[in-house]
Design a protein around this motif. Structure first.
Motif, PDB file in Angstrom:
ATOM      1  N   SER A  78      45.772 -46.106 -71.111  1.00  0.00           N
ATOM      2  CA  SER A  78      46.487 -46.356 -69.861  1.00  0.00           C
ATOM      3  C   SER A  78      45.485 -46.414 -68.713  1.00  0.00           C
ATOM      4  O   SER A  78      44.333 -45.960 -68.851  1.00  0.00           O
ATOM      5  CB  SER A  78      47.482 -45.230 -69.602  1.00  0.00           C
ATOM      6  N   PRO A  79      45.885 -46.948 -67.553  1.00  0.00           N
ATOM      7  CA  PRO A  79      44.982 -46.920 -66.400  1.00  0.00           C
ATOM      8  C   PRO A  79      44.507 -45.511 -66.065  1.00  0.00           C
ATOM      9  O   PRO A  79      43.326 -45.299 -65.775  1.00  0.00           O
ATOM     10  CB  PRO A  79      45.846 -47.514 -65.281  1.00  0.00           C
ATOM     11  N   ALA A  80      45.412 -44.544 -66.106  1.00  0.00           N
ATOM     12  CA  ALA A  80      45.009 -43.160 -65.819  1.00  0.00           C
ATOM     13  C   ALA A  80      44.000 -42.655 -66.843  1.00  0.00           C
ATOM     14  O   ALA A  80      43.038 -41.956 -66.501  1.00  0.00           O
ATOM     15  CB  ALA A  80      46.241 -42.250 -65.795  1.00  0.00           C
ATOM     16  N   GLY A  81      44.212 -43.004 -68.108  1.00  0.00           N
ATOM     17  CA  GLY A  81      43.277 -42.592 -69.152  1.00  0.00           C
ATOM     18  C   GLY A  81      41.900 -43.189 -68.954  1.00  0.00           C
ATOM     19  O   GLY A  81      40.877 -42.518 -69.159  1.00  0.00           O
ATOM     20  N   LEU A  82      41.847 -44.450 -68.554  1.00  0.00           N
ATOM     21  CA  LEU A  82      40.556 -45.090 -68.303  1.00  0.00           C
ATOM     22  C   LEU A  82      39.819 -44.426 -67.147  1.00  0.00           C
ATOM     23  O   LEU A  82      38.600 -44.195 -67.213  1.00  0.00           O
ATOM     24  CB  LEU A  82      40.765 -46.577 -68.005  1.00  0.00           C
ATOM     25  N   ILE A  83      40.533 -44.110 -66.076  1.00  0.00           N
ATOM     26  CA  ILE A  83      39.883 -43.485 -64.928  1.00  0.00           C
ATOM     27  C   ILE A  83      39.393 -42.082 -65.277  1.00  0.00           C
ATOM     28  O   ILE A  83      38.283 -41.687 -64.904  1.00  0.00           O
ATOM     29  CB  ILE A  83      40.845 -43.447 -63.723  1.00  0.00           C
ATOM     30  N   ALA A  84      40.207 -41.321 -66.007  1.00  0.00           N
ATOM     31  CA  ALA A  84      39.777 -39.985 -66.423  1.00  0.00           C
ATOM     32  C   ALA A  84      38.554 -40.054 -67.336  1.00  0.00           C
ATOM     33  O   ALA A  84      37.625 -39.243 -67.221  1.00  0.00           O
ATOM     34  CB  ALA A  84      40.932 -39.263 -67.122  1.00  0.00           C
ATOM     35  N   LEU A  85      38.548 -41.035 -68.237  1.00  0.00           N
ATOM     36  CA  LEU A  85      37.385 -41.226 -69.107  1.00  0.00           C
ATOM     37  C   LEU A  85      36.152 -41.573 -68.278  1.00  0.00           C
ATOM     38  O   LEU A  85      35.051 -41.073 -68.534  1.00  0.00           O
ATOM     39  CB  LEU A  85      37.681 -42.335 -70.117  1.00  0.00           C
ATOM     40  N   GLY A  86      36.330 -42.434 -67.274  1.00  0.00           N
ATOM     41  CA  GLY A  86      35.218 -42.784 -66.404  1.00  0.00           C
ATOM     42  C   GLY A  86      34.688 -41.579 -65.655  1.00  0.00           C
ATOM     43  O   GLY A  86      33.466 -41.406 -65.509  1.00  0.00           O
ATOM     44  N   GLY A  87      35.589 -40.709 -65.177  1.00  0.00           N
ATOM     45  CA  GLY A  87      35.146 -39.515 -64.468  1.00  0.00           C
ATOM     46  C   GLY A  87      34.370 -38.571 -65.364  1.00  0.00           C
ATOM     47  O   GLY A  87      33.343 -38.010 -64.963  1.00  0.00           O
ATOM     48  N   ALA A  88      34.842 -38.385 -66.595  1.00  0.00           N
ATOM     49  CA  ALA A  88      34.140 -37.513 -67.537  1.00  0.00           C
ATOM     50  C   ALA A  88      32.747 -38.069 -67.847  1.00  0.00           C
ATOM     51  O   ALA A  88      31.763 -37.318 -67.935  1.00  0.00           O
ATOM     52  CB  ALA A  88      34.959 -37.366 -68.812  1.00  0.00           C
ATOM     53  N   GLY A  89      32.658 -39.385 -68.011  1.00  0.00           N
ATOM     54  CA  GLY A  89      31.354 -40.004 -68.244  1.00  0.00           C
ATOM     55  C   GLY A  89      30.417 -39.808 -67.073  1.00  0.00           C
ATOM     56  O   GLY A  89      29.203 -39.595 -67.249  1.00  0.00           O
ATOM     57  N   ALA A  90      30.952 -39.874 -65.850  1.00  0.00           N
ATOM     58  CA  ALA A  90      30.125 -39.670 -64.660  1.00  0.00           C
ATOM     59  C   ALA A  90      29.601 -38.242 -64.592  1.00  0.00           C
ATOM     60  O   ALA A  90      28.430 -38.015 -64.258  1.00  0.00           O
ATOM     61  CB  ALA A  90      30.940 -40.000 -63.409  1.00  0.00           C
ATOM     62  N   VAL A  91      30.461 -37.271 -64.898  1.00  0.00           N
ATOM     63  CA  VAL A  91      30.024 -35.872 -64.876  1.00  0.00           C
ATOM     64  C   VAL A  91      28.839 -35.669 -65.811  1.00  0.00           C
ATOM     65  O   VAL A  91      27.810 -35.080 -65.439  1.00  0.00           O
ATOM     66  CB  VAL A  91      31.183 -34.927 -65.259  1.00  0.00           C
ATOM     67  N   LEU A  92      28.972 -36.150 -67.040  1.00  0.00           N
ATOM     68  CA  LEU A  92      27.895 -36.007 -68.019  1.00  0.00           C
ATOM     69  C   LEU A  92      26.636 -36.728 -67.560  1.00  0.00           C
ATOM     70  O   LEU A  92      25.514 -36.197 -67.654  1.00  0.00           O
ATOM     71  CB  LEU A  92      28.357 -36.552 -69.372  1.00  0.00           C
ATOM     72  N   ARG A  93      26.808 -37.927 -67.028  1.00  0.00           N
ATOM     73  CA  ARG A  93      25.652 -38.721 -66.598  1.00  0.00           C
ATOM     74  C   ARG A  93      24.855 -38.009 -65.515  1.00  0.00           C
ATOM     75  O   ARG A  93      23.624 -37.929 -65.588  1.00  0.00           O
ATOM     76  CB  ARG A  93      26.143 -40.067 -66.091  1.00  0.00           C
ATOM     77  N   TRP A  94      25.535 -37.490 -64.497  1.00  0.00           N
ATOM     78  CA  TRP A  94      24.803 -36.880 -63.382  1.00  0.00           C
ATOM     79  C   TRP A  94      24.175 -35.553 -63.772  1.00  0.00           C
ATOM     80  O   TRP A  94      23.100 -35.205 -63.253  1.00  0.00           O
ATOM     81  CB  TRP A  94      25.726 -36.714 -62.182  1.00  0.00           C
ATOM     82  N   ILE A  95      24.804 -34.809 -64.670  1.00  0.00           N
ATOM     83  CA  ILE A  95      24.178 -33.566 -65.133  1.00  0.00           C
ATOM     84  C   ILE A  95      22.882 -33.871 -65.873  1.00  0.00           C
ATOM     85  O   ILE A  95      21.856 -33.190 -65.694  1.00  0.00           O
ATOM     86  CB  ILE A  95      25.151 -32.775 -66.026  1.00  0.00           C
ATOM     87  N   VAL A  96      22.894 -34.907 -66.698  1.00  0.00           N
ATOM     88  CA  VAL A  96      21.665 -35.303 -67.408  1.00  0.00           C
ATOM     89  C   VAL A  96      20.605 -35.764 -66.413  1.00  0.00           C
ATOM     90  O   VAL A  96      19.425 -35.388 -66.519  1.00  0.00           O
ATOM     91  CB  VAL A  96      21.971 -36.414 -68.431  1.00  0.00           C
ATOM     92  N   MET A  97      20.996 -36.572 -65.427  1.00  0.00           N
ATOM     93  CA  MET A  97      20.034 -37.077 -64.447  1.00  0.00           C
ATOM     94  C   MET A  97      19.382 -35.941 -63.665  1.00  0.00           C
ATOM     95  O   MET A  97      18.213 -36.028 -63.272  1.00  0.00           O
ATOM     96  CB  MET A  97      20.734 -38.028 -63.480  1.00  0.00           C
ATOM     97  N   ALA A  98      20.111 -34.877 -63.420  1.00  0.00           N
ATOM     98  CA  ALA A  98      19.567 -33.751 -62.656  1.00  0.00           C
ATOM     99  C   ALA A  98      18.442 -33.034 -63.389  1.00  0.00           C
ATOM    100  O   ALA A  98      17.653 -32.315 -62.764  1.00  0.00           O
ATOM    101  CB  ALA A  98      20.687 -32.761 -62.334  1.00  0.00           C
ATOM    102  N   GLN A  99      18.358 -33.227 -64.700  1.00  0.00           N
ATOM    103  CA  GLN A  99      17.336 -32.532 -65.495  1.00  0.00           C
ATOM    104  C   GLN A  99      15.987 -33.248 -65.482  1.00  0.00           C
ATOM    105  O   GLN A  99      15.038 -32.777 -66.114  1.00  0.00           O
ATOM    106  CB  GLN A  99      17.814 -32.388 -66.949  1.00  0.00           C
ATOM    107  N   GLU A 100      15.878 -34.390 -64.812  1.00  0.00           N
ATOM    108  CA  GLU A 100      14.671 -35.223 -64.839  1.00  0.00           C
ATOM    109  C   GLU A 100      14.260 -35.493 -66.295  1.00  0.00           C
ATOM    110  O   GLU A 100      13.160 -35.129 -66.727  1.00  0.00           O
ATOM    111  CB  GLU A 100      13.535 -34.564 -64.066  1.00  0.00           C
TER     112      GLU A 100
END
Length: 392
Positions: A270-292
């Motif tokens: 669903s649209p809501a599912g896609l947005i929630a999936l996108g948010g979860a992916g962003a959280v993981l991405r930025w945590i990894v980026m913070a580790q250099e």
């Protein structure tokens, strides 16, 4: 030719012209986002000043997008407005190459952005109206924007590598010229379609809980890219990467996004599912980026752009396509771009002020924003389901 036969033929022309234009529009972004900050650095601007200058487009968006999209919706002149803003964007970027002071650059970039920032919301509104009228799928057309983004990043990276960072602005101007020329090939988007929401005026969209929830969630998740857009190329150069490697990293993050757009007609989320999936992916991405992280891990984090941007965008467009009345599509896109601009500008200024002391630690703030957007989406599941049932 019968009307039934004409629609597929006209739809094919519409899809080809729009795909080409999406590629050209996002080629500008592909050159601008990684290499405009590098150009700013090459003309002597400090990181804190770069953060302020880079906030100029998002600040201009707060004024231009709601005004332009509302005017376009009222007068139903989508195609003409897209052509006009594309030409004005090229003219402004070309003029930027002749200035050097921080104030002059910021002022001219802000003026240019009064035309540039409405361009993508107008194009998305044009696309959603057209795909409904011509019975086309949005994702396979929109993926060419991602292809154009990669092309713009690679072209800008190669020429900046060969010519030097001081010439990056002329490469971005050349990409803007291609965009302006390709806008003339756009065909009429078709008649506006009725939507699920029965609203008398555009402002009523903001009082609908499903629309408002998506608006807030998308602004937080997409706005969490601010640190990446502004400082990734600068920090990677400081770590010893050359401009070609940087361009490849930016291109890599869009490759999986292209696959997502291509497969989007088959997705059952669903649209809501896609947005929630996108948010979860962003959280993981930025945590990894913070580790250099090392280059191999960084490349994996870049691939999460398919979720952090791609899934969030598809979910947002999916809801709009189903519930927003066609005549109000520019307004809906304008509200989304304005909300995103508020978040992006605020985060960009904060990142500029904190980058010197925190470095990659600014990505923890971006992860927090993305988490907040994901929670908004999860809490709004009932309202989204109700909107979808109304559509059915």
């Amino acid at each position: 030719m019968s009307q039934a036969a004409a629609i597929p033929t006209e739809g094919r022309f519409f899809a080809i012209a729009l795909s080409t234009f999406y590629a050209a529009v996002f080629a500008i972004n592909g050159g601008y986002m990684p290499f405009f900050p590098v150009w700013l650095q090459s003309v002597g601007l400090e990181p804190s000043v770069i953060g302020l200058v880079m906030a100029a487009p998002t600040a201009a968006r707060l004024i231009a997008v709601p005004v332009v999209t509302a005017w376009v919706a009222k007068h139903d002149v989508l195609r003409g407005a897209i052509i006009a803003t594309a030409i004005a964007t090229f003219t402004g970027v070309l003029a930027l190459g002749s200035v050097r002071s921080a104030f002059a650059i910021a002022l001219l970039l802000w003026l240019t952005s009064l035309a540039w920032t409405p361009l993508i919301p107008l194009t998305d509104a044009y696309a959603l109206r057209g795909v409904a009228h011509y019975r086309r799928s949005y994702g396979p057309i929109r993926l060419w924007g991602s292809v154009g983004y990669i092309g713009g990043a690679l072209v800008a990276g190669l020429f900046t590598h060969w010519l030097g960072a001081i010439h990056a602005i002329w490469i971005i101007a050349a990409l803007a010229l291609v965009c302006a020329l390709s806008s003339f090939r756009l065909t009429p988007p078709g008649q506006a379609k009725g939507g699920t929401l029965q609203v008398a005026k555009p402002s009523a969209l903001l009082r609908n809980s499903a629309f408002a929830s998506v608006l807030i969630a998308a602004a937080l998740i997409q706005g969490s890219h601010s640190a990446y857009y502004t400082f990734s190329a600068i920090s990677w150069r400081a770590a010893g990467m050359d401009t070609l490697t940087i361009a490849l990293l930016w291109a890599l993050c869009v490759v999986v996004e292209i696959v997502l757009f291509a497969l989007s007609p088959r997705l059952r989320l669903s649209p809501a599912g896609l947005i929630a999936l996108g948010g979860a992916g962003a959280v993981l991405r930025w945590i990894v980026m913070a580790q250099e992280p090392p280059l191999a891990v960084l490349a994996c984090a870049q691939a999460l752009h398919a979720l952090s941007f791609g899934a969030t965008h598809l979910g947002t467009m999916g809801l709009f396509a189903r519930v927003v009345p066609g005549r109000m599509m520019p307004n809906a896109q304008g509200y989304t771009a304005t909300a995103g601009g508020i978040v992006m500008a605020s985060a960009g200024i904060a990142c500029g002020a904190l980058f010197a002391s925190l470095g990659q630690g600014i990505y923890y703030g971006m992860a927090t924003m993305a988490m907040a957007g994901t929670l908004v989406m999860l809490l709004a599941r009932g309202a989204i389901r109700a909107a979808m049932r109304a559509e059915a």
